[in-house]
Design an enzyme around this catalytic site. Structure first.
Site, PDB file in Angstrom:
ATOM      1  CD1 TRP A   1     -12.702   0.317  -4.611  1.00 49.68           C
ATOM      2  CD2 TRP A   1     -11.551   2.002  -3.678  1.00 49.68           C
ATOM      3  NE1 TRP A   1     -11.712  -0.222  -3.833  1.00 49.68           N
ATOM      4  CE2 TRP A   1     -10.998   0.778  -3.245  1.00 49.68           C
ATOM      5  CE3 TRP A   1     -10.995   3.186  -3.208  1.00 49.68           C
ATOM      6  CZ2 TRP A   1      -9.907   0.703  -2.382  1.00 49.68           C
ATOM      7  CZ3 TRP A   1      -9.907   3.118  -2.341  1.00 49.68           C
ATOM      8  CH2 TRP A   1      -9.381   1.884  -1.938  1.00 49.68           C
TER       9      TRP A   1
ATOM     10  NE  ARG B   1     -11.729   1.745 -13.505  1.00 46.91           N
ATOM     11  CZ  ARG B   1     -10.770   2.317 -14.197  1.00 46.91           C
ATOM     12  NH1 ARG B   1     -10.279   1.712 -15.250  1.00 46.91           N
ATOM     13  NH2 ARG B   1     -10.295   3.490 -13.858  1.00 46.91           N
TER      14      ARG B   1
ATOM     15  CD  GLU C   1      -2.063  -8.629  -4.295  1.00 43.03           C
ATOM     16  OE1 GLU C   1      -2.444  -7.576  -4.813  1.00 43.03           O
ATOM     17  OE2 GLU C   1      -1.510  -9.543  -4.949  1.00 43.03           O
TER      18      GLU C   1
ATOM     19  CE  LYS D   1       0.237 -11.343  -6.641  1.00 44.57           C
ATOM     20  NZ  LYS D   1       0.115 -10.243  -7.453  1.00 44.57           N
TER      21      LYS D   1
ATOM     22  CG  HIS E   1      22.126  -9.191   8.762  1.00 42.69           C
ATOM     23  ND1 HIS E   1      23.348  -9.006   9.343  1.00 42.69           N
ATOM     24  CD2 HIS E   1      22.368  -9.682   7.520  1.00 42.69           C
ATOM     25  CE1 HIS E   1      24.301  -9.338   8.488  1.00 42.69           C
ATOM     26  NE2 HIS E   1      23.725  -9.754   7.373  1.00 42.69           N
TER      27      HIS E   1
ATOM     28  CB  CYS F   1     -14.554   5.703  -9.410  1.00 38.64           C
ATOM     29  SG  CYS F   1     -14.699   6.086  -7.686  1.00 38.64           S
TER      30      CYS F   1
ATOM     31  CE  LYS G   1      -5.866  -6.441 -12.762  1.00 40.26           C
ATOM     32  NZ  LYS G   1      -4.858  -7.346 -12.184  1.00 40.26           N
TER      33      LYS G   1
ATOM     34  CG  ASN H   1     -12.312   7.678 -11.811  1.00 43.74           C
ATOM     35  OD1 ASN H   1     -11.801   7.558 -10.714  1.00 43.74           O
ATOM     36  ND2 ASN H   1     -11.983   6.936 -12.854  1.00 43.74           N
ATOM     37  N   GLY H   2     -12.077  10.124  -9.089  1.00 48.11           N
ATOM     38  CA  GLY H   2     -10.956  10.916  -8.570  1.00 48.11           C
ATOM     39  C   GLY H   2     -11.262  11.389  -7.161  1.00 48.11           C
TER      40      GLY H   2
ATOM     41  CD  GLU I   1       4.021 -10.391  -7.486  1.00 45.50           C
ATOM     42  OE1 GLU I   1       4.103  -9.314  -6.873  1.00 45.50           O
ATOM     43  OE2 GLU I   1       2.951 -10.805  -7.993  1.00 45.50           O
TER      44      GLU I   1
END
Ligand code: F6R
Length: 593
Positions: A71, A27, A473, A470, A489, A2, A588, A97-98, A466
């Site tokens: 969000w 965001r 996502e 990427k 293994h 948010c 984000k 927000n929260g 990473e």
């Protein structure tokens, strides 16, 4: 997650709030709304993309208002659940927000009092509680304070009052900053959203309650019960424009920005790093923390510290800090890595390390954020705004800064700078047309595959993780990265004819070269489609079906090795028709737990 944006001042603010919300889009959000004061409260709410339509154009104009990007947490993505939530009593509207962690408890007590709810949100509970306080003849200020103290969790609220012609806001955990411009006052979740208007900011602390009327501000801390002076901080950077230039997506622009951003993150002078390196030399263990991509760069930085400067360094995922906290000692040092500077998991870990008495260093991309403010040593990646939800340029900037810190600890600052400049030149080569065409060919090979694997070892093991994140996502393909040693293994059971295995091959004099080659031989023997990433002059070039050339610069080329994965992710996801800059379900800035 948010975002909050508000304005009070001389200008008509409908467009200002609209533009501010657009700048908060990165965001992550699924619905949004704007409230403007002009005689009464006028509201507009919608789901989906922030854009003008006839209703928004018709919204009454005014010079005080608040906006919000939501969000969804409590209740689905609907116009009714979108913020602001307007009161029935007291003439105000509110955004949050929260997450109100005691939402169920508060809502059931209100339901018992026959309070009626319009939405499914936790936010509306705050509105209804304030209304009840107002009915007890409390002032709006007092009502907000009483209710805010009842909320559990990291919550920040902003409220537009028709009766007082003011914006009230209270911060706890979730970010909130003020922008001080000549024409008026901005209030927002980050400094980036008002950066075209001003680089003068007031960074609010937890439990600060701000009242904005016209261009006047007062700040009252509701925990200490005291008014506070308004301290204006001049931020180093101001971004007038956030645009993609000639690129189709922010992601590609940000990948290409890496031709320069490694140098921006490592422009520090030796003397600027010395306070931290001295503390590390005198201190105990170094913990490096982060989450997601920042968690992998934390791993890479800890790798550099251990393997180049022999520092006792341990990476810890921010959200797993509790596993370690019992052995953390006062003289240990924490290095927190974060693009946004507002990640709730990382903030919680920092607070726990602070309680243990540890010194905190941070590496953040956004200015004026909570993580920097909690730190004894503040550093910045200086990469400019990263808008694509998937982090690219900030990851390599974080790793490069960690490398320079390590070389400074090893008394090889100048050599470190030189290697970073060689690395930057080698990165530029990746963007040559012929090389990009080659990477596109590999991306196309993955288009019809369900699974792919990425192998790395030692300096490249975090790069493999990473690289896989990427691709996952944005392409939504199942790509798993792991240390090559893991293969025999268990994971080798998954390899069948045509399974793509992308392996990061270090230079031939690396201690890991032979192990990597033998891992590739093993998957090849089982029919895997083999792709190598590394120097294509390798004597073992022939065991690969495809090869992506990345020049190897001693000790530091791991940083460049991630770029082909970023590009594969981009080209593959474009070919699949996915939303590149805003992949599904992701935000984000992860400001809630
Ligand atoms: C992935 C990504 C996330 C973030 C993570 C931490 O591309 O961007 O995994 O790295 O949510 O965020 P920051 O770096 O803002 O602390």
């Amino acid at each position: 997650m948010c975002g909050i944006f508000g304005y009070s001042g001389e200008k008509e603010c409908n467009d200002l709030i609209f533009e501010g919300l657009k700048r908060l889009e990165y965001r992550g959000y699924d619905s949004w709304g704007i409230a403007i004061l002009n005689g009464k409260i006028h509201q507009y709410k919608n789901i989906g993309e922030i854009k003008y339509d006839k209703m928004l154009q018709k919204l009454q104009k005014g010079n005080i208002g608040i906006g919000h990007t939501r969000w969804a947490t409590h209740g689905g993505v609907t116009k009714i659940n979108a913020h602001p939530h307007i009161s029935e009593v007291g003439g105000f509207t509110l955004v949050q927000n929260g997450i109100v962690e005691n939402f169920n408890e508060l809502k059931s007590s209100l339901l018992k009092k026959d309070v009626h709810f319009v939405s499914e949100t936790d936010t509306e509970v705050i509105v209804r509680l304030i209304e009840l306080e107002l009915l007890k003849n409390k002032s709006l200020r007092q009502a907000i304070i009483t209710v805010f103290k009842k909320l559990k969790g990291r919550n920040t609220i902003a409220l537009l009052s028709n009766n007082d012609k003011k914006i009230y806001a209270v911060r706890n955990g979730s970010p909130l900053v003020l922008g001080i411009a000549t024409d008026g006052i901005y209030i927002a979740s980050d400094t980036l959203s008002f950066s075209p208007a001003t680089n003068e900011a007031v960074l609010l602390d937890d439990f600060d309650m701000v009242e904005i009327g016209g261009k006047n501000i007062s700040i009252f801390n509701i925990e200490s019960n005291q008014f506070k002076p308004v301290k204006i901080k001049k931020l180093k950077h101001q971004f007038n424009k956030i645009d993609k230039g000639n690129f189709k997506h922010f992601m590609l622009k940000e990948i290409v920005d890496q031709k320069e951003t490694i140098l921006f993150a490592t422009k520090y002078l030796r003397k600027e790093l010395l306070p931290l390196t001295d503390s590390i030399k005198k201190g105990g263990r170094v913990y490096v923390i982060g989450a997601g991509t920042a968690g992998f760069s934390a791993g890479q930085i800890a790798y550099f510290l251990r393997n180049i400067a022999n520092i006792d360094a341990q990476e810890v995922k921010s959200y797993e800090f509790e596993q370690y906290i019992s052995i953390v000692k006062k003289k240990d040092i924490l290095i927190a890595i974060s693009q946004s500077g507002e990640t709730a998991d990382t903030i919680e870990a920092i607070e726990a390390f602070k309680k243990k008495g540890c010194k905190i260093a941070s590496l953040v991309n956004m200015y004026g954020t909570t993580i920097s403010r909690l730190s004894d040593f503040e550093f910045y990646t200086n990469s400019g705004p990263e808008i694509c939800v998937a982090s690219t340029k900030v990851f390599t900037a974080q790793c490069a800064w960690g490398y320079l810190l390590t070389m400074t600890l090893d008394n090889r600052f100048e050599e470190g700078k030189k290697n970073l400049s060689i690395l930057t030149k080698s990165i530029s080569q990746i963007f040559l047309k012929s090389r990009l065409e080659n990477i596109k060919r590999v991306a196309n090979k993955l288009k019809n595959k369900e699974h792919a694997f990425i192998l790395g070892k030692g300096e490249n093991s975090y790069i493999a993780l990473e690289g896989a994140l990427k691709i996952k996502e944005i392409s939504y393909k199942h790509v798993e990265g792991f240390a090559a040693g893991e293969l025999k293994h268990g994971v080798i059971a998954l390899i069948e004819k045509g399974t793509p295995v992308l392996s990061i091959i270090p230079s031939e004099n690396s201690r890991d070269f032979n192990d990597m080659i033998s891992a590739v031989e093993q998957v090849k023997a089982r029919g895997a489609l083999t792709v190598g990433i590394g120097n294509d002059k390798s004597s073992k070039r022939e065991i690969f079906d495809f090869y992506i050339n990345v020049s190897q610069v001693e000790n530091v080329s791991s940083i460049a090795n991630v770029i082909p994965f970023q590009l594969i992710s981009y080209y593959l996801s474009v070919a699949l028709g996915n939303n590149i800059d805003k992949p599904r379900n992701l935000a984000k800035s992860v400001t809630v737990k």
